[in-house]
Write a protein that holds these residues in place. Structure first.
Motif, PDB file in Angstrom:
ATOM      1  N   ARG A   4     -18.483  24.715  25.520  1.00  0.00           N
ATOM      2  CA  ARG A   4     -17.636  24.328  24.375  1.00  0.00           C
ATOM      3  C   ARG A   4     -17.585  25.445  23.328  1.00  0.00           C
ATOM      4  NH1 ARG A   4     -16.275  19.409  23.159  1.00  0.00           N
ATOM      5  NH2 ARG A   4     -16.742  19.710  20.951  1.00  0.00           N
ATOM      6  N   LEU A   5     -18.737  26.026  23.067  1.00  0.00           N
ATOM      7  CA  LEU A   5     -18.804  27.011  21.982  1.00  0.00           C
ATOM      8  C   LEU A   5     -18.513  28.422  22.476  1.00  0.00           C
ATOM      9  CD1 LEU A   5     -22.024  25.727  20.191  1.00  0.00           C
ATOM     10  CD2 LEU A   5     -19.644  25.244  19.604  1.00  0.00           C
ATOM     11  N   ARG A   6     -18.131  29.267  21.552  1.00  0.00           N
ATOM     12  CA  ARG A   6     -17.807  30.658  21.917  1.00  0.00           C
ATOM     13  C   ARG A   6     -18.997  31.362  22.562  1.00  0.00           C
ATOM     14  NH1 ARG A   6     -14.802  34.122  17.482  1.00  0.00           N
ATOM     15  NH2 ARG A   6     -13.284  32.504  17.963  1.00  0.00           N
TER      16      ARG A   6
ATOM     17  N   ALA B 244     -12.507  29.288  21.717  1.00  0.00           N
ATOM     18  CA  ALA B 244     -13.544  28.289  21.464  1.00  0.00           C
ATOM     19  C   ALA B 244     -14.074  28.398  20.027  1.00  0.00           C
ATOM     20  CB  ALA B 244     -14.685  28.477  22.469  1.00  0.00           C
ATOM     21  N   PRO B 245     -14.548  27.258  19.465  1.00  0.00           N
ATOM     22  CA  PRO B 245     -15.113  27.313  18.105  1.00  0.00           C
ATOM     23  C   PRO B 245     -16.481  27.996  18.106  1.00  0.00           C
ATOM     24  CG  PRO B 245     -15.371  25.114  19.028  1.00  0.00           C
ATOM     25  CD  PRO B 245     -14.568  25.900  20.031  1.00  0.00           C
ATOM     26  N   LEU B 246     -16.829  28.552  16.930  1.00  0.00           N
ATOM     27  CA  LEU B 246     -18.130  29.233  16.816  1.00  0.00           C
ATOM     28  C   LEU B 246     -19.265  28.227  16.738  1.00  0.00           C
ATOM     29  CD1 LEU B 246     -17.294  32.131  14.361  1.00  0.00           C
ATOM     30  CD2 LEU B 246     -18.292  32.381  16.628  1.00  0.00           C
ATOM     31  N   THR B 247     -18.982  27.081  16.087  1.00  0.00           N
ATOM     32  CA  THR B 247     -20.022  26.040  15.951  1.00  0.00           C
ATOM     33  C   THR B 247     -19.409  24.692  16.314  1.00  0.00           C
ATOM     34  OG1 THR B 247     -19.399  25.802  13.655  1.00  0.00           O
ATOM     35  CG2 THR B 247     -21.318  27.194  14.116  1.00  0.00           C
ATOM     36  N   GLU B 248     -20.287  23.724  16.598  1.00  0.00           N
ATOM     37  CA  GLU B 248     -19.822  22.363  16.873  1.00  0.00           C
ATOM     38  C   GLU B 248     -19.127  21.819  15.621  1.00  0.00           C
ATOM     39  OE1 GLU B 248     -19.816  20.636  19.495  1.00  0.00           O
ATOM     40  OE2 GLU B 248     -21.345  21.411  20.857  1.00  0.00           O
ATOM     41  N   PRO B 249     -17.996  21.117  15.779  1.00  0.00           N
ATOM     42  CA  PRO B 249     -17.288  20.583  14.606  1.00  0.00           C
ATOM     43  C   PRO B 249     -18.184  19.699  13.727  1.00  0.00           C
ATOM     44  CG  PRO B 249     -15.976  20.315  16.583  1.00  0.00           C
ATOM     45  CD  PRO B 249     -17.302  20.831  17.017  1.00  0.00           C
TER      46      PRO B 249
END
Lengths: 187, 252
Positions: A4-6, B244-249
């Motif tokens: 999920r994460l980069r 992709a995001p750097l951190t979980e939302p």
């Protein structure tokens, strides 16, 4: 589990890169296989050209092996084939233009010597013409249509098989790739 | 092997015929996905066709430019020009064709204001159809053949029982195509289908190329298409990472 994460994707990327490079290295082609002469003779690019013996229009028995050391253009043809007739001047020009460095061998399939001889005289063909009267060599070389041509390197390896008419530029470029150059003043 | 299809006195080269069919059906598949993504299907087809045509012409032009001395040596000029336009196999430069095809595709996409990612997704799907037909063409011509094997499903080719490599890739391409088509609603995010197909085809190249007997090699035995496959896979993973995001939302 899907990342999920980069950072997770980047970790997967690094793992893929390392595993991929290791796999590529492990499955690289070995030195013995790179040497195309290590393969069985087949009328296929990268394989040694199958040897044969045929009688020429002059009545001499000639073999492919005797031309080793020179680039060979092995051309299968018939007198009734239109495209064969069209490409013959390009083959003759190549035969004349490369001063023996390149050998053209015309293999006529399933025709009698008198018919072939008349045709060759009419078109002014001066390169060796061999008679495959029972089609054995044609079958050996998987000839399914006319003209079919094989460019064979000086060490006897098939460089490229062609079904269909050849052109002068194609011949010249392929011969240049093999290091053959036309004799000055003949072009 | 069936390199030539004989219909009465007419002989047709089967591999080229299969490639043409693959191009047509591939563009049809791309048009269908394009329509579902809100694109004009006719323009998706036309853009792909124009790019393919430009690529074909570019590959010949590239070959002529690379071998200009050979062509300029032909006299008279009319014969030299005829040599340039005569459709002869072997007188193409794939790299030049690829560049010209991509430039032409980009030009038409810009001119017709087509969304790039949806377009890429459509062509990625169509590309799988072309790949499948390309493998059928290789089966017909006997190219792209596998190494010798003692496995019972080996096919007799070029004097040995060999891995039916063309069939392996064909089945994998059809499987990937079926998966991408069935899951096309889930994969609706623009660019996602392209990334997944890039990874799929990249892994196919990495695995199957190792069973290939006529791999183009360089630098002491490295297989070119394995390197290309790894590059495609890594590119797609980098694309995923970038999106992709750097951190979980929840952590924000």
């Amino acid at each position: 589990m899907i990342p999920r994460l980069r950072t997770q994707w980047l970790a997967l990327l690094v793992v893929m890169l390392v595993v991929g490079l290791a796999w590529i290295s492990a499955t690289r082609v070995s030195a013995t296989d790179i040497n195309p002469t290590g393969r069985p003779p087949q009328p296929v690019a990268g394989h040694p050209a199958p040897d044969f013996q045929l009688v020429s229009l002059d009545g001499e028995t000639r073999s492919l092996a005797e031309f080793r050391g020179r680039t060979v253009i092995l051309n299968f043809w018939a007198t009734w084939c239109g495209p064969c007739r069209v490409e013959i001047p390009a083959l003759e020009a190549t035969w004349q233009g490369y001063g023996g460095e390149v050998v053209i061998i015309g293999v006529n399939i399933r025709e009698d010597a008198a018919t072939v001889s008349r045709y060759v005289d009419e078109l002014g063909v001066s390169y060796p013409v061999l008679l495959d009267t029972d089609g054995t060599v044609g079958r050996l070389y998987n000839v399914q249509a006319f003209p079919t041509t094989y460019i064979i390197s000086p060490d006897g390896v098939v460089i490229e098989p062609y079904t269909g008419m050849l052109s002068e530029p194609l011949l010249r470029t392929r011969l240049a790739d093999l290091g053959a150059s036309p004799v000055e003043g003949v072009e | 092997m069936l390199p030539l299809l004989r219909i009465g006195p007419l002989s047709v080269r089967t591999p080229e015929l299969l490639l043409l069919a693959g191009l047509w059906l591939g563009l049809e598949a791309a048009s269908r996905l394009g329509r579902e993504r809100g694109l004009d299907p006719d323009r998706v087809f036309a853009l792909g066709f124009n790019a393919a045509l430009a690529g074909l012409l570019g590959s010949r032009l590239g070959f002529v430019l690379l071998h200009l001395p050979a062509y300029s040596a032909i006299t008279p000029l009319t014969r030299a020009l005829l040599s340039i336009v005569t459709p002869l196999p072997g007188t193409e430069n794939a790299a030049a064709g690829l560049v010209v095809g991509l430039v032409a595709g980009a030009y038409f996409a810009r001119r017709w204001h087509m969304p790039v990612l949806d377009l890429l997704d459509s062509y990625a799907l169509g590309g799988l159809v072309l790949l499948a037909f390309g493998m059928l063409a290789n089966l017909a011509s006997g190219d792209y053949y596998g190494v010798a094997t003692v496995l019972p499903w080996g096919i007799p080719l070029w004097g040995a029982s060999r891995h039916p490599l063309q069939a392996y890739v064909l089945l994998a391409a059809v499987g990937l195509l079926a998966l991408a088509w069935r899951r096309r609603v889930v994969l609706a995010e623009p660019g996602l289908t392209t990334r997944l197909i890039l990874i799929g085809v990249g892994l196919m190249l990495l695995v199957f190329e190792s069973l290939r007997a006529d791999s183009p090699v360089f630098a002491g035995g490295l297989r070119f298409w394995q390197i290309a496959g790894l590059a495609g896979t890594v590119l797609a993973l980098a694309w995923f990472a970038w999106r992709a995001p750097l951190t979980e939302p929840d952590a924000r």
